[in-house]
Design an enzyme around this catalytic site. Structure first.
Site, PDB file in Angstrom:
ATOM      1  N   GLU A 129       0.855  -1.178  -0.162  1.00 27.88           N
ATOM      2  CA  GLU A 129      -0.106   0.008   0.021  1.00 27.88           C
ATOM      3  C   GLU A 129       0.802   1.315  -0.085  1.00 27.88           C
ATOM      4  O   GLU A 129       0.570   2.403  -0.641  1.00 27.88           O
ATOM      5  CB  GLU A 129      -0.884   0.116   1.293  1.00 27.88           C
ATOM      6  CG  GLU A 129      -2.137  -0.918   0.990  1.00 27.88           C
ATOM      7  CD  GLU A 129      -1.918  -2.324   1.340  1.00 27.88           C
ATOM      8  OE1 GLU A 129      -2.759  -3.218   0.900  1.00 27.88           O
ATOM      9  OE2 GLU A 129      -0.697  -2.465   1.779  1.00 27.88           O
ATOM     10  N   HIS A 186      -9.328  -5.667  11.047  1.00 25.47           N
ATOM     11  CA  HIS A 186     -10.028  -5.307   9.767  1.00 25.47           C
ATOM     12  C   HIS A 186     -11.328  -4.682   9.757  1.00 25.47           C
ATOM     13  O   HIS A 186     -12.013  -4.767   8.765  1.00 25.47           O
ATOM     14  CB  HIS A 186     -10.214  -6.876   9.133  1.00 25.47           C
ATOM     15  CG  HIS A 186      -8.628  -7.406   8.689  1.00 25.47           C
ATOM     16  ND1 HIS A 186      -8.042  -8.033   9.453  1.00 25.47           N
ATOM     17  CD2 HIS A 186      -7.795  -7.184   7.415  1.00 25.47           C
ATOM     18  CE1 HIS A 186      -6.942  -8.581   8.937  1.00 25.47           C
ATOM     19  NE2 HIS A 186      -6.920  -8.258   7.702  1.00 25.47           N
TER      20      HIS A 186
END
Length: 359
Positions: free
Chosen positions: A89, A158
């Site tokens: 990322e 998450h």
């Protein structure tokens, strides 16, 4: 098989036959699409419209995206416009930000915004601050998009809601849509905007069908960033929320209607800039306010809304202290029952509305 003549004869009247086969214009005109379809369509139309627009992220090309949000786009637009990246990322967010500085208009997809923590230096320090630090010489027209907040059974690491995280930062525009119309109009607006935009979707409603007008399906349809929408008009209490929280508010409002309580539901749509006027106007009418969100309570969007109301002339119209409905102040559990009880549910909104109305 009977002929039309036989059917008419059996009914004794052609009028009866016509009535039995009639369809109202509304039924014929009703159209629905999912959130997934709305986002895919918006990206497709913007990539087609502007050669500078491209999509990049993990599995967005040949695999059609982890959530199939870019289905068919790679086959249509090719490798230069739909770019698969490694699982890094920080790397691809930096490439996308640099591309925006160089004049392109990237859509940078995070498989989930939880992974944006690996890239947050580029989002905040590079994308959000460069226009200011360059005295307006360097624009960064980029969209960071992907699912935000809790999904189902993916545990604490998450399941975070980044609405507050990103909306605190000057230089970013932060959008949290609810409906298919929101997604189409606001994603297209985000791509065309010259500022960096964080576009927070919700995985749990990707597959939900929403009615949509022909106007909203137009390739030219764009919604203004920074403007909310009244999803349901009411006179007794204002429910202010965004994203999946609107679904909870509308369900609660429907149930409260049976008890004679008329709720006004405000879809914020954009968290930064926040549409204060729509909230103030509603509070001045209803005299009561409840905010609903799935994020944690401390420094929440609801806390910001209530602070602004209390600092404005709308404060004098309140008949009771505003109430926040939020996620529990704990890391989200993996166990299903704990997970459900850690997030706002309809009964939480019902209880809060009755409390603020002293019922």
């Amino acid at each position: 098989m009977k002929s039309v003549k036989d059917l008419v004869k059996a009914h004794g009247s052609i009028i009866l036959l016509r009535r039995s086969l009639s369809l109202t214009p509304r039924a014929l005109a009703e159209k629905t699409i999912t959130i997934r379809e709305a986002i895919t369509q918006a990206m497709d139309e913007e990539i087609t419209r502007d050669d500078r627009v491209f999509l990049m992220g993990e599995e967005v090309a040949q695999y059609d995206g982890a959530y199939k949000m870019s289905k068919g786009l790679w086959k249509k637009h090719g490798d230069k416009r739909i770019v698969d990246t490694p699982i890094t990322e920080m790397g691809f967010a930096g490439i996308a930000t640099g591309a925006a500085m160089a004049g392109l208009r990237p859509i940078c997809e995070f498989m989930t915004f939880n992974f944006s923590m690996q890239a947050i230096d580029h989002v905040i320090n590079s994308a959000a601050k460069t226009y200011y630090m360059s005295s307006g010489k360097v624009k960064v027209p980029i969209v960071f998009r992907g699912p935000n907040g809790a999904a189902a059974g993916v545990a604490a690491q998450h399941s975070q809601d980044y609405s507050t995280w990103y909306s605190q930062c000057p230089g970013l525009k932060v959008i949290a849509p609810y409906s298919a119309e929101d997604c189409r109009g606001l994603l297209k607006a985000a791509v065309r905007d010259d500022d960096p935009v964080v576009f927070l979707e919700n995985e749990l409603i990707y597959g939900q069908q929403f009615p949509i007008s022909d106007e909203a399906l137009s390739a030219d349809f764009v919604l203004p960033i920074g403007k909310g929408k009244i999803e349901r008009e009411g006179k007794h209490v204002t429910l202010a929320s965004y994203s999946i929280g609107i679904k909870i508010c509308l369900e609660a409002a429907k149930e409260l209607e049976q008890n004679g309580i008329d709720c006004e539901v405000i879809n914020l749509r954009t968290l930064r800039p926040l549409d204060e006027d729509i909230i103030k106007t509603s509070v001045k009418k209803t005299h009561h306010l409840v905010t609903v969100e799935f994020g944690w309570p401390q420094c929440s969007i609801g806390a910001e809304i209530i602070a602004r109301i209390c600092e404005s002339d709308a404060f004098d119209y309140l008949d009771a202290p505003p109430i926040r409905v939020t996620g529990a102040d704990v890391p989200l559990a993996y166990a299903k029952t704990l997970e459900q009880n850690s997030m706002p549910q309809v009964p939480n909104v019902l209880k809060s509305v009755k409390k603020v109305l002293n019922k």
